[in-house]
Design an enzyme around this catalytic site. Structure first.
Site, short mmCIF file in Angstrom:
data_model
loop_
_atom_site.label_atom_id
_atom_site.label_comp_id
_atom_site.label_asym_id
_atom_site.label_seq_id
_atom_site.Cartn_x
_atom_site.Cartn_y
_atom_site.Cartn_z
N GLY A 117 0.41 7.01 3.26
CA GLY A 117 1.76 6.46 3.39
C GLY A 117 1.98 5.19 2.58
O GLY A 117 2.96 5.04 1.85
N ARG A 118 1.02 4.26 2.67
CA ARG A 118 1.21 2.97 2.00
C ARG A 118 0.93 3.04 0.50
O ARG A 118 1.03 2.03 -0.19
CB ARG A 118 0.34 1.91 2.68
CG ARG A 118 -1.14 2.27 2.80
CD ARG A 118 -1.85 1.36 3.79
NE ARG A 118 -3.23 1.76 4.03
CZ ARG A 118 -3.61 2.67 4.95
NH1 ARG A 118 -2.70 3.28 5.68
NH2 ARG A 118 -4.89 2.94 5.11
N LYS A 130 1.27 3.39 19.62
CA LYS A 130 2.27 4.48 19.58
C LYS A 130 2.16 5.32 20.85
O LYS A 130 3.16 5.68 21.47
CB LYS A 130 2.02 5.40 18.38
CG LYS A 130 2.40 4.85 17.04
CD LYS A 130 2.20 5.95 15.99
CE LYS A 130 2.25 5.41 14.58
NZ LYS A 130 1.89 6.39 13.56
N GLU A 183 -3.32 -2.72 6.66
CA GLU A 183 -3.49 -1.38 7.22
C GLU A 183 -4.70 -0.70 6.57
O GLU A 183 -5.36 0.13 7.18
CB GLU A 183 -2.22 -0.53 7.05
CG GLU A 183 -2.16 0.66 8.00
CD GLU A 183 -0.81 1.38 8.02
OE1 GLU A 183 -0.58 2.20 7.11
OE2 GLU A 183 -0.01 1.12 8.92
N HIS A 190 9.60 -25.25 0.98
CA HIS A 190 10.40 -26.04 1.93
C HIS A 190 10.19 -25.55 3.35
O HIS A 190 11.00 -25.82 4.23
CB HIS A 190 11.87 -25.99 1.53
CG HIS A 190 12.09 -26.57 0.16
ND1 HIS A 190 12.32 -27.93 -0.04
CD2 HIS A 190 12.02 -26.02 -1.07
CE1 HIS A 190 12.43 -28.17 -1.34
NE2 HIS A 190 12.24 -27.01 -1.99
N GLU A 199 10.40 6.28 15.21
CA GLU A 199 11.45 5.39 14.69
C GLU A 199 12.35 6.15 13.71
O GLU A 199 13.58 6.12 13.79
CB GLU A 199 10.83 4.19 13.96
CG GLU A 199 10.09 3.21 14.84
CD GLU A 199 8.60 3.50 14.91
OE1 GLU A 199 8.21 4.70 14.79
OE2 GLU A 199 7.83 2.55 15.10
N LYS A 243 6.28 10.96 5.90
CA LYS A 243 5.17 11.84 5.53
C LYS A 243 4.97 12.91 6.61
O LYS A 243 4.85 14.09 6.32
CB LYS A 243 3.91 11.00 5.34
CG LYS A 243 2.69 11.79 4.97
CD LYS A 243 1.51 10.88 4.65
CE LYS A 243 0.25 11.73 4.54
NZ LYS A 243 -0.94 10.98 4.23
O1 F6P Z 1 2.27 2.78 10.90
C1 F6P Z 1 1.50 3.90 10.71
C2 F6P Z 1 2.05 4.81 9.68
O2 F6P Z 1 1.41 6.03 9.83
C3 F6P Z 1 1.91 4.30 8.26
O3 F6P Z 1 0.66 4.50 7.74
C4 F6P Z 1 2.99 5.07 7.57
O4 F6P Z 1 3.28 4.51 6.33
C5 F6P Z 1 4.10 4.95 8.58
O5 F6P Z 1 3.45 5.03 9.83
C6 F6P Z 1 5.18 5.98 8.47
O6 F6P Z 1 4.69 7.27 8.64
P1 F6P Z 1 5.54 8.52 8.21
O7 F6P Z 1 5.78 8.44 6.75
O8 F6P Z 1 4.72 9.71 8.59
O9 F6P Z 1 6.85 8.49 8.97
#
Ligand code: F6P
Length: 535
Positions: A254-255, A500, A340, A371, A202, A196
């Site tokens: 995002g979620r 972060k 979240e 199990h 990452e 987003k």
């Molecule tokens: O973990 C925090 C967060 O902002 C989530 O809400 C989101 O889904 C994820 O990181 C990834 O963010 P982005 O889509 O901006 O890379």
């Protein structure tokens, strides 16, 4: 609101000793009276201690929900800490208008969806191809909501996968990229960078790594990249052609984003027609949520059951137990969606919450979980409300005997949780095995199941794209209802920021930076890690 909570607490205190099983003796129609059905999806919450009075009091708590729900669907800026509307529902709406600040957002939504469809069709047919020919594989790079939705749905909808194979890289651990890329041909691999913000460390680290991997064999790696983001400037900086960029607005959290461009990899796998069915399932749940009276509303009742267990009874966790192996990533998906969203300790106005706003959510598909951790669920000293998901028909008719066993196990678990096994029954069991005296007594005690442990069962006919859409939207709205009742903002996630920021600050310590000013534990850990890394 305090009065309503007090009334519920008092009712709980009055009825705490009562057995769930006895409620069925008092109400012969309990199974039907404490179930809700919509569009082929049934929620049975009869195996909980909720009685008619508890339900009435819980429904009182939800009095504000219809107005808040309408505000969400109407595009009001209900995410007040980020000053945004919350309109993931627009991504699955059939038509507009859906207004944000007086402007209809649907033309953009539908236009992007059409572009996604065209792109997916061209990739799937081989008209858009890599340097080495038609794409055989798609790698989605994203994390959190930019990963969990597509990966969860890709597992769930495996029978409908008829496009390129889908792979997902999320973790910044290089092992994730290395293991995923092993065996892939860069010349026939399409990469979707899903973020987003297009700043997530990452995702950007993984995207650079994958671009280098591709660059070793492919002359123009950027041609084999697509991007999904709200940050068009940054996708261009990364070198991805605007034709391959699918944008969305900041009013999609995002979620909550699997329904739009973040679902591109899923669409590449199952095709636009099936993706449309997934959207239709979500839309059907939206229509149900908007029109059903609260006591006949799946999201409202699922939320109220959750509120009863967590905020009234004080059970700290809830287990999601899908008896459908293809829902293997649903618990992880729901962990983000629920925790979240509702893992907050201040209300919308910044005041401390009076009760924890949401439980720890965890789970694993049955029968595997049986199990592993069901021992604790049945005999542990703490109560874990269980949310079973049962699918009537599998997609492998020739393996229907598996399906019958699977369903029997699901039913057996909720029954065992409710009924348990008394000490007398355990004694009789041991006596039947020839034990007597102290030995019998000791052994019997280990075989007692306290029972009276609550569970719900969500039942669907088949796990199709439509059903998956219904289920995901059901949980989204459940989270919304719980958030409204707790008075929190379910749509921000400030709690992920501090870690972060600190990760960025601590990074240089692993390159030898001075440890001065760090806390004692961090210093000791960095020294240990440096030594282990030979630094
Ligand atoms: O973990 C925090 C967060 O902002 C989530 O809400 C989101 O889904 C994820 O990181 C990834 O963010 P982005 O889509 O901006 O890379």
């Amino acid at each position: 609101m305090t009065d309503r909570w007090n009334a519920l607490d008092a009712h709980r205190a009055r009825t705490a000793g009562r057995r769930i099983a006895d409620l069925f003796d008092e109400d012969a129609d309990r199974a039907r009276d404490f179930s809700v059905t919509a569009d082929g999806l049934t929620l049975d919450y009869s195996k909980t201690a909720i009685d008619a009075e508890a339900r009435r009091l819980l429904l009182d708590l939800a009095a504000e929900v219809p107005a808040r729900r309408d505000a969400m669907f109407e595009g009001q800026r209900i995410n007040r800490t980020e000053d945004r509307a919350v309109l993931h529902t627009a991504l699955r709406a059939a038509a507009g208008p859906v207004l944000v600040d007086g402007r209809d957002v649907m033309p953009d939504v539908l236009e992007t969806l059409d572009r996604m469809r065209r792109f997916a069709e061209q990739v799937r047919s081989g008209r858009i191809r890599g340097q080495g020919g038609p794409y055989t594989d798609v790698v989605n790079i994203g994390i959190g909501g930019s990963d969990l939705g597509p990966v969860m749905a890709a597992h769930a909808l495996a029978p409908w996968m008829d496009g390129p194979r889908l792979h997902f890289i999320s973790n910044v651990d290089g092992a994730d990229a290395a293991d995923t890329l092993k065996g892939l041909d860069p010349e026939t691999t399409l990469v979707v960078v899903a973020s987003k913000t297009f700043t997530t460390i990452e995702t950007m680290t993984n995207a650079e790594t994958v671009r280098r991997w591709m660059g070793a064999r492919v002359r123009h790696p950027a041609d084999q990249f697509a991007a999904v983001s709200t940050a068009m400037g940054r996708t261009a900086q990364f070198g991805i052609d605007a034709d391959r960029v699918f944008g969305f607005a900041d009013w999609v959290g995002g979620r909550y984003s699997v329904w739009g461009p973040i679902g591109l990899s899923l669409m590449l796998g199952i095709g636009p027609a099936r993706f449309d069915e997934f959207l239709a399932g979500g839309r059907a749940m939206d229509d149900h949520f908007r029109t059903a009276p609260p006591d006949a509303s799946l999201p409202v009742m699922l939320a109220l059951v959750g509120i009863w267990h967590h905020q009234v009874c004080g059970y700290p966790t809830r287990a999601v137990l899908p008896y459908a192996n293809r829902l293997i990533r649903l618990p992880a998906y729901l962990q983000q969606l629920e925790m979240e969203s509702n893992g907050k300790c201040v209300t919308m106005d910044g005041a401390p919450v009076e009760r924890p706003a949401g439980p720890v959510v965890w789970g694993e598909p049955g029968t595997n979980g049986q199990h592993a951790f069901y021992q604790l669920i049945h005999q542990g000293a703490q109560v874990v409300p269980c949310e079973f998901i049962a699918i009537a028909r599998g997609e492998e008719p020739e393996l229907d005997h598996h399906q019958r066993l699977l369903i029997a196990n699901c039913l057996a678990q909720s029954k065992a949780l409710m009924l348990g096994r008394s000490l007398d029954e355990a004694r009789a069991l041991m006596a039947g095995r020839g034990l007597a005296g102290d030995d019998l007594e000791r052994q019997a005690r280990h075989r007692v199941f306290p029972g009276n442990r609550p569970s719900t069962t969500l039942v669907a006919g088949r796990l199709t794209p439509f059903t998956l859409g219904q289920i995901v939207a059901l949980y989204e709205h459940r989270v919304f209802v719980e958030g409204v009742i707790m008075g929190i903002n379910s749509f921000d996630q400030w709690g992920v920021e501090l870690g972060k920021e600190l990760a960025l600050q601590l990074g240089p310590l692993l390159e030898g930076a001075d440890l001065d000013g760090q806390d004692g534990s961090t210093v000791a850990l960095v020294e240990t890690i440096r030594a282990l890394r030979g630094q």
